[in-house]
Enzyme design. Sequence first.
Site, PDB file in Angstrom:
ATOM      1  N   GLN A   7      51.978  11.936  -6.210  1.00 10.04           N
ATOM      2  CA  GLN A   7      52.719  12.927  -5.427  1.00 10.04           C
ATOM      3  C   GLN A   7      53.259  12.350  -4.121  1.00 10.04           C
ATOM      4  O   GLN A   7      53.930  13.060  -3.367  1.00 10.04           O
ATOM      5  CB  GLN A   7      51.823  14.136  -5.123  1.00 10.04           C
ATOM      6  CG  GLN A   7      51.443  14.956  -6.343  1.00 10.04           C
ATOM      7  CD  GLN A   7      52.605  15.759  -6.908  1.00 10.04           C
ATOM      8  OE1 GLN A   7      53.744  15.647  -6.468  1.00 10.04           O
ATOM      9  NE2 GLN A   7      52.329  16.590  -7.903  1.00 10.04           N
ATOM     10  N   HIS A  27      57.006  10.184 -15.123  1.00  3.06           N
ATOM     11  CA  HIS A  27      57.840  11.387 -15.121  1.00  3.06           C
ATOM     12  C   HIS A  27      57.890  12.066 -13.759  1.00  3.06           C
ATOM     13  O   HIS A  27      58.788  12.859 -13.494  1.00  3.06           O
ATOM     14  CB  HIS A  27      57.367  12.373 -16.198  1.00  3.06           C
ATOM     15  CG  HIS A  27      56.081  13.066 -15.884  1.00  3.06           C
ATOM     16  ND1 HIS A  27      54.849  12.510 -16.156  1.00  3.06           N
ATOM     17  CD2 HIS A  27      55.835  14.272 -15.327  1.00  3.06           C
ATOM     18  CE1 HIS A  27      53.902  13.349 -15.773  1.00  3.06           C
ATOM     19  NE2 HIS A  27      54.470  14.425 -15.268  1.00  3.06           N
ATOM     20  N   THR A  63      50.862  -3.618 -27.662  1.00  9.08           N
ATOM     21  CA  THR A  63      52.150  -3.986 -27.081  1.00  9.08           C
ATOM     22  C   THR A  63      52.760  -2.798 -26.350  1.00  9.08           C
ATOM     23  O   THR A  63      52.903  -1.718 -26.922  1.00  9.08           O
ATOM     24  CB  THR A  63      53.119  -4.453 -28.186  1.00  9.08           C
ATOM     25  OG1 THR A  63      52.517  -5.536 -28.900  1.00  9.08           O
ATOM     26  CG2 THR A  63      54.438  -4.910 -27.581  1.00  9.08           C
ATOM     27  N   CYS A 150      48.523  20.954 -13.303  1.00  9.37           N
ATOM     28  CA  CYS A 150      47.426  20.172 -13.881  1.00  9.37           C
ATOM     29  C   CYS A 150      46.290  21.060 -14.378  1.00  9.37           C
ATOM     30  O   CYS A 150      45.502  20.659 -15.226  1.00  9.37           O
ATOM     31  CB  CYS A 150      46.877  19.190 -12.845  1.00  9.37           C
ATOM     32  SG  CYS A 150      48.097  18.032 -12.225  1.00  9.37           S
TER      33      CYS A 150
END
Length: 204
Positions: A7, A27, A63, A150
């Site tokens: 944040q 994101h 990977t 959240c």
Amino acid sequence: FHVDIVQAIGKVPIALDNVDLFSLTGHKIHGLPGSGLLIKKRQVLLKAHNIGGGQENNYRSGTNTLALSAAIAKALRLVTAQQKDNYRHVTTLRDRLWRYLNDNPHLYKINSFFKDNPYIVNFSLLTRKASVVVEALSNRQIMVSSVSSCHSKKEKFSAVIYAMYHDETLAQNTIRVSFCKENTLEEVDELIKGLDEIIEGLKQ
């Protein structure tokens, strides 16, 4: 010790001198969902959760997805390079909303502190249910939230606001407005207009 800087990165100055590890997710900085970073000091030793081919210096076998890695690297460069300009812009947006809330103390209690991060403004409704107002704003394509994303599945009210005031009514009727560099003053004015009309409409 570890710090979650998701944040703060690209928004406010961060002092990392005494931090051993820090993490962020893509994101939140306009990168792609599913990407993230964990950065540590050289002397910090980590134990791998997954063993296998030994990629990522034996910390994370497998990977990495090139597109996700490239996107988060680009997003990180952009938000840090534009941090000062974005901060000034978002502060202007925050100030517009803050003045409106402050001018209507019979309707709203501001829970944020003015010197806090301007990207988030939290306030409580004094006369209406936040869930009703949030839904009405959503119907106008204005997206705000009443709890932290959240914990949205399990929180009945804001634990932080309750800890501040020990008042369940205030904690149950909080609204959180998050700004980003792409928001405009016109959008803030639409939010203010929406709050006025919705709260007035609920009186009738």
